[in-house]
Scaffold this motif. Structure first.
Motif, PDB file in Angstrom:
ATOM      1  N   LEU A 131      -3.180   1.080  -9.485  1.00  0.00           N
ATOM      2  CA  LEU A 131      -4.487   1.531  -8.997  1.00  0.00           C
ATOM      3  C   LEU A 131      -4.407   2.961  -8.462  1.00  0.00           C
ATOM      4  N   TYR A 132      -3.348   3.268  -7.717  1.00  0.00           N
ATOM      5  CA  TYR A 132      -3.230   4.622  -7.178  1.00  0.00           C
ATOM      6  C   TYR A 132      -2.902   5.647  -8.271  1.00  0.00           C
ATOM      7  N   ARG A 169     -10.907  11.960  -2.147  1.00  0.00           N
ATOM      8  CA  ARG A 169     -11.163  11.480  -3.505  1.00  0.00           C
ATOM      9  C   ARG A 169     -10.729  10.038  -3.716  1.00  0.00           C
ATOM     10  N   ILE A 170      -9.700   9.585  -2.998  1.00  0.00           N
ATOM     11  CA  ILE A 170      -9.156   8.254  -3.278  1.00  0.00           C
ATOM     12  C   ILE A 170      -9.419   7.271  -2.136  1.00  0.00           C
ATOM     13  N   ARG A 171     -10.261   7.639  -1.162  1.00  0.00           N
ATOM     14  CA  ARG A 171     -10.490   6.753  -0.021  1.00  0.00           C
ATOM     15  C   ARG A 171     -11.096   5.415  -0.473  1.00  0.00           C
ATOM     16  N   GLY A 172     -11.996   5.472  -1.427  1.00  0.00           N
ATOM     17  CA  GLY A 172     -12.587   4.235  -1.935  1.00  0.00           C
ATOM     18  C   GLY A 172     -11.554   3.348  -2.620  1.00  0.00           C
ATOM     19  N   HIS A 173     -10.621   3.968  -3.356  1.00  0.00           N
ATOM     20  CA  HIS A 173      -9.555   3.195  -4.003  1.00  0.00           C
ATOM     21  C   HIS A 173      -8.639   2.562  -2.964  1.00  0.00           C
ATOM     22  N   ASN A 223       0.829  -1.205   0.000  1.00  0.00           N
ATOM     23  CA  ASN A 223       0.000   0.000   0.000  1.00  0.00           C
ATOM     24  C   ASN A 223       0.862   1.253   0.000  1.00  0.00           C
ATOM     25  N   THR A 234     -10.509  -0.465  -1.546  1.00  0.00           N
ATOM     26  CA  THR A 234     -10.580  -1.547  -2.532  1.00  0.00           C
ATOM     27  C   THR A 234      -9.230  -2.214  -2.714  1.00  0.00           C
ATOM     28  N   ASN A 235      -8.186  -1.406  -2.837  1.00  0.00           N
ATOM     29  CA  ASN A 235      -6.841  -1.963  -2.999  1.00  0.00           C
ATOM     30  C   ASN A 235      -6.435  -2.782  -1.772  1.00  0.00           C
ATOM     31  N   SER A 242      -0.742  -2.054  -6.659  1.00  0.00           N
ATOM     32  CA  SER A 242      -1.104  -0.847  -5.898  1.00  0.00           C
ATOM     33  C   SER A 242      -0.668   0.409  -6.652  1.00  0.00           C
ATOM     34  N   ALA A 264      -6.187   6.476  -9.579  1.00  0.00           N
ATOM     35  CA  ALA A 264      -6.955   7.261  -8.602  1.00  0.00           C
ATOM     36  C   ALA A 264      -6.472   8.702  -8.546  1.00  0.00           C
TER      37      ALA A 264
END
Length: 318
Positions: free
Chosen positions: A203-204, A237-241, A117, A244-245, A200, A207
């Protein structure tokens, strides 16, 4: 007595001659594709058959084996005995099982939740401001570690960590250092961080691209520093990502068997995570019933982890 006449049905536009029956509003709303129940069932039957063959049946078979004293060889292989919850109580009272659970939690927490992460986000944030060729080179190297087959990666790491002529000992000037024997948990943690950070990072990267540049510029004009900008602008904005990650890499790492090829679970069970423990008890030890019971316990732990993250995601959505 007047003669009864039958008038042709008309469609919504008033045109005559259409005999297609009208569906009720509720039926039309539930059958958006217009396939009908029979055709819709035919479309989903292949998928349901695959799920039943490769997911439901193995799960039920594992549940069945978990209540038997079933071995690979001997009398219990020919005539398994019903032991009820005996395999589960034996597993929960086995010190090796408790040791494997603690090692698995440490392995997942250090390598996935913190390592992959954190490093994935740092790489994604740093590469956004890097030159094009640097971004391409670093991204390619990180992705290479992810797409290589596991056996190839383990062979490379064994050459890196070899105590006699290994690359790491040559670089650090520590000839004879046995990393996999002296630091087995640290070895598989670093290995898994190196191996899985690419997902990670990707995905980030996606995001962070979704964060509006105007919001970042506004924060900069108001004098916000990097940490405050991250907390007030980027993080919402990226809390959901992030959730999920974290969910995906937690489950993948929890069930990862690759460290076995690097350390074999040793020495003295010091890197024996739960998948390795199941393999040793089921295949090397020949106790299929006992191994099936542990596998079902692992499935329950996975479900608990998934429900925990899904609850956090739902709370965020609410």
């Amino acid at each position: 007595m007047s003669a009864q006449t039958t008038s042709p049905r008309t469609d919504g536009s008033g045109a005559a001659g259409t005999s297609r029956p009208r569906r009720t509003g509720r039926a039309a709303a539930s059958d958006v594709a217009g396939l009908g129940i029979g055709r819709a069932v035919l479309f989903v039957v292949p998928a349901l058959a695959l799920i039943a063959a490769f997911l439901v049946f193995p799960a039920l078979w594992t549940l069945y084996l978990g209540v038997l004293k079933y071995d690979l060889a001997g009398s219990n292989a020919a005539a398994p005995q019903f032991v009820g919850l005996g395999n589960y109580t034996d597993a929960l009272t086995d010190p090796r099982f408790a040791n494997s659970v603690l090692l698995t939690l440490a392995f997942v927490g250090l390598s996935a939740v913190i390592g992959q992460n954190g490093l994935g986000f740092v790489l994604a944030a740093t590469l956004r401001r890097a030159a094009g060729w640097v971004r391409t080179l670093v991204s390619g190297l990180v992705l290479l570690s992810w797409i290589l087959p596991g056996t190839v990666v383990v062979f490379l790491w064994q050459a890196l960590l070899d105590r006699n002529g290994g690359t790491l000992n040559a670089l650090l000037g520590t000839p004879g250092a046995a990393w996999t024997l002296d630091h087995p948990l640290a070895t598989i943690v670093v290995f898994n961080v190196w191996r899985g950070t690419a997902f990670s990072m990707l995905l980030y990267s996606a995001a962070l691209d979704a964060v509006p540049t105007s919001h970042l510029e506004t924060a900069r004009l108001y004098g916000s520093g990097p940490l405050r900008t991250f907390r007030d602008v980027v993080l919402p904005r990226i809390r959901g990502h992030i959730l999920t990650n974290t969910l995906l890499i937690t489950l993948w790492t929890f069930n990862d068997f690759t460290p076995y090829m690097l350390t074999g679970g040793g020495p003295e069970h010091r890197s024996e995570t739960l998948p390795v423990y199941v393999y040793r008890m089921s295949i090397e030890g020949g106790q299929l019933g006992f191994g099936s019971a542990i596998s079902l316990i692992m499935l329950v732990i996975n479900l608990v982890i998934a429900l925990f993250y899904l609850r956090l995601l739902r709370r965020r959505g609410g």
